[in-house]
Design a protein around this motif. Structure first.
Motif, PDB file in Angstrom:
ATOM      1  N   MET A   1       0.817  -1.211   0.000  1.00 30.52           N
ATOM      2  CA  MET A   1       0.000   0.000   0.000  1.00 30.52           C
ATOM      3  C   MET A   1       0.852   1.263   0.000  1.00 30.52           C
ATOM      4  SD  MET A   1      -2.883   1.225   2.746  1.00 30.52           S
ATOM      5  CE  MET A   1      -3.909  -0.204   2.414  1.00 30.52           C
ATOM      6  N   TYR A   2       1.928   1.263   0.787  1.00 30.04           N
ATOM      7  CA  TYR A   2       2.803   2.425   0.793  1.00 30.04           C
ATOM      8  C   TYR A   2       4.215   1.987   1.152  1.00 30.04           C
ATOM      9  CZ  TYR A   2       2.867   2.646   5.948  1.00 30.04           C
ATOM     10  OH  TYR A   2       3.039   2.366   7.280  1.00 30.04           O
ATOM     11  N   THR A   3       5.167   2.835   0.781  1.00 26.64           N
ATOM     12  CA  THR A   3       6.564   2.609   1.110  1.00 26.64           C
ATOM     13  C   THR A   3       6.976   3.657   2.127  1.00 26.64           C
ATOM     14  OG1 THR A   3       7.083   1.696  -1.068  1.00 26.64           O
ATOM     15  CG2 THR A   3       8.920   2.582   0.208  1.00 26.64           C
ATOM     16  N   GLU A   4       7.392   3.203   3.293  1.00 30.48           N
ATOM     17  CA  GLU A   4       7.871   4.120   4.315  1.00 30.48           C
ATOM     18  C   GLU A   4       9.346   4.388   4.055  1.00 30.48           C
ATOM     19  OE1 GLU A   4       8.220   4.138   9.147  1.00 30.48           O
ATOM     20  OE2 GLU A   4       6.322   3.491   8.238  1.00 30.48           O
ATOM     21  N   LEU A   5       9.671   5.638   3.750  1.00 37.29           N
ATOM     22  CA  LEU A   5      11.029   5.990   3.398  1.00 37.29           C
ATOM     23  C   LEU A   5      11.886   6.264   4.628  1.00 37.29           C
ATOM     24  CD1 LEU A   5      10.225   8.345   0.393  1.00 37.29           C
ATOM     25  CD2 LEU A   5      10.960   5.957   0.300  1.00 37.29           C
ATOM     26  N   LYS A   6      11.256   6.748   5.692  1.00 35.82           N
ATOM     27  CA  LYS A   6      12.028   7.050   6.892  1.00 35.82           C
ATOM     28  C   LYS A   6      11.074   7.280   8.060  1.00 35.82           C
ATOM     29  CE  LYS A   6      16.239   9.572   8.103  1.00 35.82           C
ATOM     30  NZ  LYS A   6      17.102   8.406   7.906  1.00 35.82           N
ATOM     31  N   THR A   7      11.483   6.836   9.221  1.00 35.93           N
ATOM     32  CA  THR A   7      10.778   7.156  10.458  1.00 35.93           C
ATOM     33  C   THR A   7      11.782   7.774  11.419  1.00 35.93           C
ATOM     34  OG1 THR A   7       9.216   5.329  10.168  1.00 35.93           O
ATOM     35  CG2 THR A   7       9.402   6.280  12.364  1.00 35.93           C
ATOM     36  N   VAL A   8      11.522   8.992  11.836  1.00 37.15           N
ATOM     37  CA  VAL A   8      12.412   9.701  12.747  1.00 37.15           C
ATOM     38  C   VAL A   8      11.574  10.201  13.912  1.00 37.15           C
ATOM     39  CG1 VAL A   8      14.067  11.572  13.024  1.00 37.15           C
ATOM     40  CG2 VAL A   8      13.841  10.427  10.809  1.00 37.15           C
ATOM     41  N   ALA A   9      11.815   9.649  15.097  1.00 35.14           N
ATOM     42  CA  ALA A   9      11.037  10.039  16.278  1.00 35.14           C
ATOM     43  C   ALA A   9       9.553   9.927  15.943  1.00 35.14           C
ATOM     44  CB  ALA A   9      11.433  11.438  16.736  1.00 35.14           C
ATOM     45  N   ASN A  10       8.823  11.031  16.005  1.00 38.66           N
ATOM     46  CA  ASN A  10       7.391  10.997  15.747  1.00 38.66           C
ATOM     47  C   ASN A  10       7.022  11.489  14.351  1.00 38.66           C
ATOM     48  OD1 ASN A  10       8.299  13.527  16.443  1.00 38.66           O
ATOM     49  ND2 ASN A  10       6.412  14.151  17.471  1.00 38.66           N
ATOM     50  N   LYS A  11       7.990  11.486  13.429  1.00 37.85           N
ATOM     51  CA  LYS A  11       7.733  11.884  12.042  1.00 37.85           C
ATOM     52  C   LYS A  11       7.532  10.643  11.180  1.00 37.85           C
ATOM     53  CE  LYS A  11      10.216  16.293  12.065  1.00 37.85           C
ATOM     54  NZ  LYS A  11      10.338  16.376  13.527  1.00 37.85           N
ATOM     55  N   ILE A  12       6.739  10.795  10.127  1.00 37.54           N
ATOM     56  CA  ILE A  12       6.577   9.726   9.142  1.00 37.54           C
ATOM     57  C   ILE A  12       6.781  10.310   7.754  1.00 37.54           C
ATOM     58  CG2 ILE A  12       4.050  10.042   9.054  1.00 37.54           C
ATOM     59  CD1 ILE A  12       3.924   6.966   8.482  1.00 37.54           C
TER      60      ILE A  12
END
Length: 251
Positions: A1-12
């Motif tokens: 459904m989606y590609t998560e490119l980066k997760t930093v702390a509480n950011k998506i």
């Protein structure tokens, strides 16, 4: 459904794939654009599926009307919901968004152009830019970086987009770019030029003050990777991905 490119702390930070929706591009496609030949209820269903998957209510999304230009705008929580269920005149002609507010998901549609994501390690600043060849030529990334007072604290992600091996421009388009972009063109036997839009946008971010080591390039080509829509490969008869970046309230 989606590609998560980066997760930093509480950011998506991510971008949708073409699979996992209800739109006919072909069947079960995840088209996220209200402005193409698709039923609005399909797009809204696709939005809701993404909202649930990333735990970010679509009521908190903001979407501009992109025109492949260089204008950027700051948005706040008051702008949440803009152009999500239906398109309006709000944020028309905007190809770059930024905000300092939490619980705001910046969104834009893509199908080969370069999504450029920015975020700060000092505060809640985030930004999203739409950089096709026109937006890249107009250095929209520079404008987004300049919207933040401390570029040395910015991080940049250059997302999935068409690569230089799948995209060429003519000499007239090449001539519109600054001399700094010269290394990112390669002459072909047919007289046209390969163009590395991802590389040019990284160069522009560095020139604007973002440290090179704080810039990541996904390296994913939307024309080669079957997870994504490609306007050029599919000759315009295709859906659109949704690039997104947001900061959640910490629990």
């Amino acid at each position: 459904m989606y590609t998560e490119l980066k997760t930093v702390a509480n950011k998506i930070i991510g971008i949708t794939n073409r699979q996992g929706g209800v739109s006919p591009y072909p069947a079960d496609a995840m088209n996220m654009a209200l402005y193409i030949d698709d039923a609005p209820e399909n797009v809204i269903t696709n939005q809701q599926r993404l909202a649930e998957a990333i735990n970010f209510s679509r009521d908190n999304w903001v979407f501009p009307i992109q025109i492949h230009d260089k204008e950027v705008a700051e948005v706040t929580q008051d702008d949440r919901g803009t152009n999500i269920s239906e398109l309006t005149e709000k944020l028309h002609g905007i190809d770059g968004l930024y905000t300092y507010d939490r619980d705001v998901l910046l969104t834009m549609c893509f199908a080969d152009c370069v999504p450029v994501y920015l975020y700060s390690d000092l505060d809640n600043f985030i930004a999203l830019g739409h950089a096709g060849w026109r937006g890249t030529k107009e250095e929209i990334v520079k404008k987004l970086v300049e919207a933040y007072p401390s570029p040395e604290h910015l991080h940049c992600m250059i997302g999935p987009s068409i690569c230089e091996n799948c995209y060429e421009v003519n000499a007239d388009i090449k001539s519109q770019f600054s001399s700094d972009a010269e290394p990112y063109f390669e002459l072909k036997d047919n007289g046209n030029y390969k163009i590395d839009l991802q590389g040019i946008n990284k160069m522009l971010a560095v020139k604007a003050g973002v440290p090179s080591e704080q810039i990541e390039i996904s390296g994913i080509c939307t024309a080669e990777d079957e997870r994504f829509f490609s306007y050029r490969t599919e000759k315009g008869k295709t859906g659109r991905m949704l690039a997104f970046i947001g900061t959640r309230n910490q629990s």
